[in-house]
Design an enzyme around this catalytic site. Structure first.
Site, PDB file in Angstrom:
ATOM      1  N   CYS A 126       0.868  -1.186   0.000  1.00 53.35           N
ATOM      2  CA  CYS A 126       0.000   0.000   0.000  1.00 53.35           C
ATOM      3  C   CYS A 126       0.899   1.228   0.000  1.00 53.35           C
ATOM      4  O   CYS A 126       1.659   1.451   0.949  1.00 53.35           O
ATOM      5  CB  CYS A 126      -0.892  -0.020   1.239  1.00 53.35           C
ATOM      6  N   CYS A 168      -5.358   6.072  -3.603  1.00 55.86           N
ATOM      7  CA  CYS A 168      -4.629   4.805  -3.641  1.00 55.86           C
ATOM      8  C   CYS A 168      -3.225   5.092  -4.163  1.00 55.86           C
ATOM      9  O   CYS A 168      -3.069   5.507  -5.319  1.00 55.86           O
ATOM     10  CB  CYS A 168      -5.338   3.784  -4.524  1.00 55.86           C
TER      11      CYS A 168
END
Length: 261
Positions: free
Chosen positions: A74, A200
């Site tokens: 991530c 994101c």
């Protein structure tokens, strides 16, 4: 049992951060992680991140989606854990190395809460007529759309994520609009969250590289608008390989607390 946590966010992508250097957190407890990330019955977050000891780098990062399952890299979370490590004095300088599921990462702590995080090199892209697929630490489907503002990200993203293209593992899905040679906007459907998120990081990285690969930009420094703010991606193209890839943006402390389970 009670545990202390910190809440961080990177352009609206938010995380429960836990210092697990003493190995006290039951990280195989999927239901607990899901509960902690629940926005009604828990703390509320897109994911949970554990900071652990590592023998060769400053620390180790373990990332879990809000469904409670351990996931791939991530990017926004990677920037946030650097800020968290700095606050814990695990990192004393303005740069650090840490290990994550996709390997070694180097990061710089810049002014005004900005973290510049080196992402993995990319040397494989699948370029089709209407989309690009690549892995920037997590798998990403990237496609241009005309009206990004009104686009149904959740339904269209879910359809692609669960399609035969990507099988059971699925893929994150990014919908992109171009403003200028080096300026794009994107909205991302994230697997594991199973919804659109405000940002994101690996998706922004994938979008920047994909747009360069298909000739939509000549720039190696891409500005990206996401719902939760602005990110930048910088890279070098060496032959067919994208290297020295950096994701740059804010990593912000939100609050600290204690929760019982």
């Amino acid at each position: 049992m009670k545990i202390t946590f910190n809440k961080y966010q990177g352009t609206g992508n938010d995380f429960v951060m836990i210092d697990n250097r003493q190995n006290i957190f039951p990280k195989d407890n999927v239901k607990l992680i899901e509960k902690l990330c629940d926005r009604r019955f828990g703390i509320g977050a897109d994911g949970l991140i554990l900071l652990e000891n590592d023998t060769t780098t400053d620390f180790k990062m373990l990332y879990y989606n809000s469904d409670g399952n351990e996931s791939s890299m991530c990017g926004n979370g990677g920037r946030c854990i650097v800020a968290f490590a700095k606050s814990l004095k695990v990192v004393n300088d303005d740069q650090t190395d840490f290990i994550a599921t996709d390997g070694l990462h180097h990061a710089f702590i810049l002014d005004n809460g900005i973290i510049s995080l080196q992402m993995k090199d990319v040397d494989e892209l699948k370029i089709e007529n209407d989309y690009v697929f690549l892995d920037t630490g997590s798998p990403h489907h990237v496609m241009l759309v005309e009206d990004l503002k009104t686009f149904d990200v959740k339904n269209n993203g879910s359809t692609i994520r669960h399609s035969n293209l990507y099988g059971k593992a699925g893929s994150n899905v990014n919908f992109v609009k171009q403003f200028s040679d080096n300026h794009f906007a994107l909205r991302t459907y994230e697997r594991g969250v199973e919804d659109e998120t405000l940002s994101c990081g690996t998706g922004a990285t994938a979008t920047a590289i994909a747009m360069h690969a298909i000739g939509k930009t000549q720039s190696h420094h891409i500005q990206l608008d996401v719902a939760g703010g602005k990110l930048e991606v910088l890279f070098v193209k060496e032959g067919t390989r994208y290297t020295k890839v950096f994701l740059q943006g804010p990593a912000t402390f939100v609050f600290e607390g204690e929760i019982a389970w």
